[in-house]
Design an enzyme around this catalytic site. Sequence first.
Site, mmCIF file in Angstrom:
data_model
loop_
_atom_site.group_PDB
_atom_site.id
_atom_site.type_symbol
_atom_site.label_atom_id
_atom_site.label_comp_id
_atom_site.label_asym_id
_atom_site.label_seq_id
_atom_site.Cartn_x
_atom_site.Cartn_y
_atom_site.Cartn_z
ATOM 1 N N GLY A 154 0.831 -1.216 0.000
ATOM 2 C CA GLY A 154 0.000 0.000 0.000
ATOM 3 C C GLY A 154 0.856 1.253 0.000
ATOM 4 O O GLY A 154 1.882 1.296 0.671
ATOM 5 N N ARG A 159 19.647 10.746 -2.245
ATOM 6 C CA ARG A 159 20.621 11.829 -1.998
ATOM 7 C C ARG A 159 21.680 11.417 -0.976
ATOM 8 O O ARG A 159 22.842 11.773 -1.125
ATOM 9 C CB ARG A 159 19.893 13.105 -1.594
ATOM 10 C CG ARG A 159 19.088 13.623 -2.778
ATOM 11 C CD ARG A 159 18.700 15.058 -2.687
ATOM 12 N NE ARG A 159 18.200 15.488 -3.993
ATOM 13 C CZ ARG A 159 17.573 16.623 -4.215
ATOM 14 N NH1 ARG A 159 17.361 17.470 -3.226
ATOM 15 N NH2 ARG A 159 17.164 16.945 -5.435
ATOM 16 N N ARG A 217 1.243 -4.879 -5.957
ATOM 17 C CA ARG A 217 1.244 -6.149 -5.238
ATOM 18 C C ARG A 217 1.659 -7.183 -6.281
ATOM 19 O O ARG A 217 1.172 -7.183 -7.399
ATOM 20 C CB ARG A 217 -0.138 -6.444 -4.670
ATOM 21 C CG ARG A 217 -0.592 -5.270 -3.777
ATOM 22 C CD ARG A 217 -1.603 -5.648 -2.740
ATOM 23 N NE ARG A 217 -2.221 -4.446 -2.182
ATOM 24 C CZ ARG A 217 -1.880 -3.889 -1.020
ATOM 25 N NH1 ARG A 217 -0.940 -4.412 -0.266
ATOM 26 N NH2 ARG A 217 -2.491 -2.820 -0.586
ATOM 27 N N CYS A 218 2.600 -8.032 -5.946
ATOM 28 C CA CYS A 218 3.192 -8.914 -6.952
ATOM 29 C C CYS A 218 3.197 -10.360 -6.453
ATOM 30 O O CYS A 218 4.037 -10.749 -5.640
ATOM 31 C CB CYS A 218 4.622 -8.436 -7.236
ATOM 32 S SG CYS A 218 5.554 -9.552 -8.279
ATOM 33 N N ASP A 275 4.185 -5.019 6.218
ATOM 34 C CA ASP A 275 4.729 -6.313 6.650
ATOM 35 C C ASP A 275 4.825 -7.338 5.510
ATOM 36 O O ASP A 275 5.714 -8.185 5.523
ATOM 37 C CB ASP A 275 4.005 -6.863 7.872
ATOM 38 C CG ASP A 275 2.516 -6.965 7.689
ATOM 39 O OD1 ASP A 275 2.017 -6.597 6.600
ATOM 40 O OD2 ASP A 275 1.835 -7.420 8.622
ATOM 41 N N THR A 326 3.254 2.691 5.925
ATOM 42 C CA THR A 326 1.842 2.289 5.905
ATOM 43 C C THR A 326 1.048 3.264 6.763
ATOM 44 O O THR A 326 1.520 3.671 7.828
ATOM 45 C CB THR A 326 1.637 0.849 6.434
ATOM 46 O OG1 THR A 326 0.256 0.672 6.734
ATOM 47 C CG2 THR A 326 2.423 0.551 7.693
ATOM 48 N N ASP A 354 -1.435 2.626 8.474
ATOM 49 C CA ASP A 354 -2.117 1.950 9.589
ATOM 50 C C ASP A 354 -1.387 2.006 10.934
ATOM 51 O O ASP A 354 -1.976 1.716 11.967
ATOM 52 C CB ASP A 354 -2.369 0.477 9.242
ATOM 53 C CG ASP A 354 -3.398 0.333 8.140
ATOM 54 O OD1 ASP A 354 -4.257 1.229 8.034
ATOM 55 O OD2 ASP A 354 -3.340 -0.645 7.382
ATOM 56 N N ASP A 384 0.681 -0.012 12.277
ATOM 57 C CA ASP A 384 0.508 -1.274 13.001
ATOM 58 C C ASP A 384 1.737 -2.183 12.908
ATOM 59 O O ASP A 384 1.610 -3.395 13.001
ATOM 60 C CB ASP A 384 -0.728 -2.011 12.466
ATOM 61 C CG ASP A 384 -0.640 -2.280 10.969
ATOM 62 O OD1 ASP A 384 0.283 -1.766 10.327
ATOM 63 O OD2 ASP A 384 -1.509 -3.003 10.450
ATOM 64 N N ARG A 390 -18.887 17.504 10.492
ATOM 65 C CA ARG A 390 -19.475 18.075 11.716
ATOM 66 C C ARG A 390 -20.306 19.324 11.368
ATOM 67 O O ARG A 390 -21.375 19.537 11.933
ATOM 68 C CB ARG A 390 -18.339 18.428 12.689
ATOM 69 C CG ARG A 390 -18.753 19.149 13.933
ATOM 70 C CD ARG A 390 -19.381 18.235 14.974
ATOM 71 N NE ARG A 390 -18.393 17.465 15.703
ATOM 72 C CZ ARG A 390 -18.712 16.580 16.654
ATOM 73 N NH1 ARG A 390 -19.990 16.359 16.949
ATOM 74 N NH2 ARG A 390 -17.788 15.901 17.276
ATOM 75 N N ARG A 401 -27.964 15.912 12.907
ATOM 76 C CA ARG A 401 -27.787 14.546 12.398
ATOM 77 C C ARG A 401 -26.781 13.750 13.215
ATOM 78 O O ARG A 401 -25.900 14.299 13.862
ATOM 79 C CB ARG A 401 -27.263 14.607 10.951
ATOM 80 C CG ARG A 401 -28.390 14.720 9.977
ATOM 81 C CD ARG A 401 -27.891 14.791 8.552
ATOM 82 N NE ARG A 401 -29.039 14.848 7.664
ATOM 83 C CZ ARG A 401 -29.041 15.388 6.465
ATOM 84 N NH1 ARG A 401 -27.943 15.932 5.981
ATOM 85 N NH2 ARG A 401 -30.126 15.399 5.728
ATOM 86 N N GLY A 448 -8.500 0.869 8.913
ATOM 87 C CA GLY A 448 -7.981 0.161 10.080
ATOM 88 C C GLY A 448 -8.708 -1.165 10.225
ATOM 89 O O GLY A 448 -9.694 -1.262 10.955
ATOM 90 N N ARG A 449 -8.249 -2.158 9.450
ATOM 91 C CA ARG A 449 -8.907 -3.471 9.515
ATOM 92 C C ARG A 449 -8.565 -4.190 10.819
ATOM 93 O O ARG A 449 -9.405 -4.784 11.459
ATOM 94 C CB ARG A 449 -8.472 -4.347 8.335
ATOM 95 C CG ARG A 449 -9.520 -4.396 7.244
ATOM 96 C CD ARG A 449 -9.204 -5.474 6.246
ATOM 97 N NE ARG A 449 -7.971 -5.224 5.533
ATOM 98 C CZ ARG A 449 -7.909 -4.548 4.391
ATOM 99 N NH1 ARG A 449 -8.993 -4.064 3.852
ATOM 100 N NH2 ARG A 449 -6.765 -4.366 3.792
ATOM 101 N N GLU A 504 -12.752 0.370 10.201
ATOM 102 C CA GLU A 504 -13.361 -0.601 9.270
ATOM 103 C C GLU A 504 -13.352 -2.029 9.822
ATOM 104 O O GLU A 504 -14.179 -2.848 9.437
ATOM 105 C CB GLU A 504 -12.699 -0.536 7.880
ATOM 106 C CG GLU A 504 -11.239 -0.876 7.863
ATOM 107 C CD GLU A 504 -10.617 -0.734 6.472
ATOM 108 O OE1 GLU A 504 -9.396 -0.484 6.427
ATOM 109 O OE2 GLU A 504 -11.318 -0.892 5.469
ATOM 110 N N LEU A 539 -9.496 8.189 0.115
ATOM 111 C CA LEU A 539 -8.983 9.563 0.235
ATOM 112 C C LEU A 539 -8.001 9.663 1.408
ATOM 113 O O LEU A 539 -7.141 10.544 1.449
ATOM 114 C CB LEU A 539 -10.122 10.585 0.339
ATOM 115 C CG LEU A 539 -10.965 10.745 1.592
ATOM 116 C CD1 LEU A 539 -10.265 11.594 2.627
ATOM 117 C CD2 LEU A 539 -12.293 11.365 1.224
#
Length: 326
Positions: free
Chosen positions: A14, A28, A75-76, A106, A129, A131, A133, A158, A166, A174-175, A226, A257
Amino acid sequence: MSKIKKIAVFTSGGDAPGMNACIRAVVRTGIYLGYEVAGIKQGYQGMIDDNIENMSRHSVSNIMQLGGTVLKTARCLAFKNPDGMQKAYENLKKRGIDALVAIGGDGTFTGAERFSSTYDIPVICVPGTIDNDLYGSDFTLGFDTATNTVIEAIDKIRDTAESHDRLFFIEVMGRDAGCIALRAGIASGAEAIMLPEKDTAISELIDLLEHGAANKKSSSIVIVAEGDKNGGAFGVAKLVKEKFDFYDTKVTILGHLQRGGSPSSFDRILGSRMGYAAVKALINGDNRKMVGLRGNEIVLTDLKEALTDHEFKLEDDLMEMSIILA
Ligand code: ADP
């Protein structure tokens, strides 16, 4: 004296804001210290496809402020097979590349550890990353920018939440780790934060929202990571609405985003420090290590140790503040 002559840098997995600052620092620092530096495009895929360019000081001009990664990322799957690794090694050898700096998460580290052990090519990894983590660094590259992006989005939501009385459920990345949710929630004054690390009962959340409504709150924001076990923001919203219908309810998924945008000063400096430190580590003869920030010190951790399962823990004070300050 180091036997290294040519270092290659790549980004993999990612993307994260700050990767460009790190690439720039690797290029550099390497050139400044008398080494040749190459850039591999699209991570391990570019290694296999021989998509590699020699870099100059000039080739990394004017990239510091850009989000994403100028070297592209991918991703490979082929790199997980011995044939793919062999092809990658042959391409590196052909180009005289004898050391690597890998920027990623990781998965990238796992590939780097396997590749370096099999072909005896030194590698230093940089944690990139959003995340936050990874074991071995208090902060990963991109996390600060992503959190700022989320806060900016919540502030905007807000405004509209307040105007229409509302209740908004905002899902953030954040899985497995709720780092972004926790910090963004505190920094934006969210009424509640739902984290993968903590089971919050829906009844508890409803109590909180009812309390807010009774105190004449005209809007409420609930941040949902998430990986929350109730099924993300849509799942939580549905469960809450079944029992508490006081507010008009909306769901926003912030999605990709959160990955983009110009890096914050923190990520620019962190990327620069980590890139510089990665080159110095290679020259010092370090191998199969990751660069990390602990306190305000750059430290090295063995990749094997970084990749071992460690219990991941959010900061106790932040956890408590998320309730007290809401
Ligand atoms: P991240 O680095 O962000 O965790 P991924 O998990 O997608 O992202 O890993 C990035 C890449 O690292 C993969 O696409 C693959 O090329 C390589 N990789 C991941 N796991 C392995 C593995 N076990 N062996 C070899 N390469 C791997």
